[in-house]
Scaffold this active site. Structure first.
Site, short mmCIF file in Angstrom:
data_model
loop_
_atom_site.label_atom_id
_atom_site.label_comp_id
_atom_site.label_asym_id
_atom_site.label_seq_id
_atom_site.Cartn_x
_atom_site.Cartn_y
_atom_site.Cartn_z
CE LYS A 1 40.54 30.87 43.14
NZ LYS A 1 40.76 31.15 40.90
CD GLU B 1 24.34 37.73 39.47
OE1 GLU B 1 24.10 37.67 40.59
OE2 GLU B 1 23.29 39.14 39.28
CB THR B 2 28.73 34.91 42.89
OG1 THR B 2 29.99 35.72 42.32
CG2 THR B 2 30.36 33.94 43.58
CB ILE C 1 35.32 19.73 42.31
CG1 ILE C 1 35.02 20.99 42.39
CG2 ILE C 1 35.32 18.60 41.28
CD1 ILE C 1 32.88 20.68 41.91
CB ALA D 1 43.16 37.22 50.12
CB VAL E 1 48.72 32.64 34.47
CG1 VAL E 1 48.19 31.86 32.87
CG2 VAL E 1 48.99 32.93 35.36
CE1 TYR F 1 42.25 28.60 45.52
CE2 TYR F 1 40.37 28.23 46.68
CZ TYR F 1 41.13 27.81 45.90
OH TYR F 1 40.52 27.59 44.63
#
Lengths: 95, 200
Positions: free
Chosen positions: B115, B193-194, B144, B113, B21, B111
């Site tokens: 996201k 939205e988050t 999770i 930063a 990716v 991480y």
């Protein structure tokens, strides 16, 4: 058999006329696509590029990757008007 | 349904394809048919890597790998798949972030930063996609029980959970419930939205 510049430009002119819902005779190779004098908004420009991508693949048998470094490094000139975009597409074909 | 992973051998109830990716050419090659497919309705960017470490002791190569996978990977996937949604005239893009962004979790700065970049990108991209009937939203889970946090000590997981508004560790189905809502036609007025799983 390669597709001529005139055919590509005619396709692009028709697409822009359709997107802007204006008379085709008002659209020419000099019709501006980006910048202050543009006739299409950014959403319509995306639709035009998608149509050009399909046309290039289906009619010209070439890949028009408008996110490639080579295409976007000269984006301002390639997308300046219908004529410059038509020239870019035409030149993608092997000589 | 098509999944993209580091290898095509992953076990999944749908077709899996391999791609890097972080490499737009690799993404384009793996999803060339998807880009042209008007049947495509949604893109879910859930791939992510993390490295629990202090910024001052994180090697540059690791920093680069996290940013490239989490942020650039998300952007490259959107570039490749969004044309299919535009052709269709509607669709959904869901990008994954983390509860770590609002909680500013110590040891996850790189991480976080990456996201936070995903969140900013997604909000701006939502405006770009809006005229085409495509929504772009962010789902931000806490810890999770997945491979991503397999090596994270239990007490650190619990400490994060205690900072959530709902103080229980979410399950994969809790995340799916939110994703399912965002995929539904009823979410057509939700974009940019988050949604924090568990509340932040």
């Amino acid at each position: 058999m390669s597709v001529s510049y005139e055919e590509v430009e005619r396709f692009l002119r028709d697409e822009v006329a359709s997107l802007t819902a204006g008379p085709p005779e008002n659209v020419s190779g000099a019709t501006v696509l980006v910048g202050t004098s543009r006739v299409v908004d950014s959403a319509d420009l995306v639709m035009l590029l998608l149509a050009a991508e399909e046309y290039a693949r289906d009619k010209m048998n070439v890949a028009f990757d408008w996110t490639s470094d080579s295409a976007m490094s000269e984006a301002r000139s390639t997308l300046r008007n219908i004529g410059t975009l038509a020239r870019h597409l035409t030149d993608l074909q092997p000589a | 349904m098509v999944g993209l992973g580091r290898s095509s051998g992953a076990v999944a109830p749908f077709e899996m394809r391999a791609a890097d990716v972080t490499d737009p050419a690799s993404v384009a090659a793996a999803l060339a048919d998807v880009r042209r497919d008007k049947g495509v309705y949604a893109l879910i960017n859930a791939a992510g890597i993390a490295s629990l470490n202090l910024v001052l002791t994180t090697p540059a190569a690791t920093i680069r790998r996290i940013i490239e996978t989490n942020l650039l990977g998300t952007i490259f996937l959107c570039q490749q798949v969004a044309p299919a949604l535009i052709r269709r005239g509607n669709g959904r893009i869901i990008n994954f972030s983390t509860m770590g962004v609002p909680l500013a979790i110590k040891g996850e700065a790189i991480y976080v930063a990456s996201k936070a970049g995903v969140e900013g990108f997604s909000r701006a991209f939502a405006r770009e996609m809006s005229p085409h009937g495509v929504t772009v939203n962010i789902v931000a889970p806490g810890p999770i029980d997945t491979a991503l946090i397999a090596k994270v000590p239990r007490e650190k997981v619990d400490a994060v959970v205690r900072q959530q508004i709902i103080q229980r560790q979410a399950k994969p189905e809790d995340v799916w419930n939110i994703v399912s809502l965002l995929l539904s036609p009823e979410s057509s007025m939700i974009s940019g939205e988050t949604i924090h799983v568990g509340g932040a």
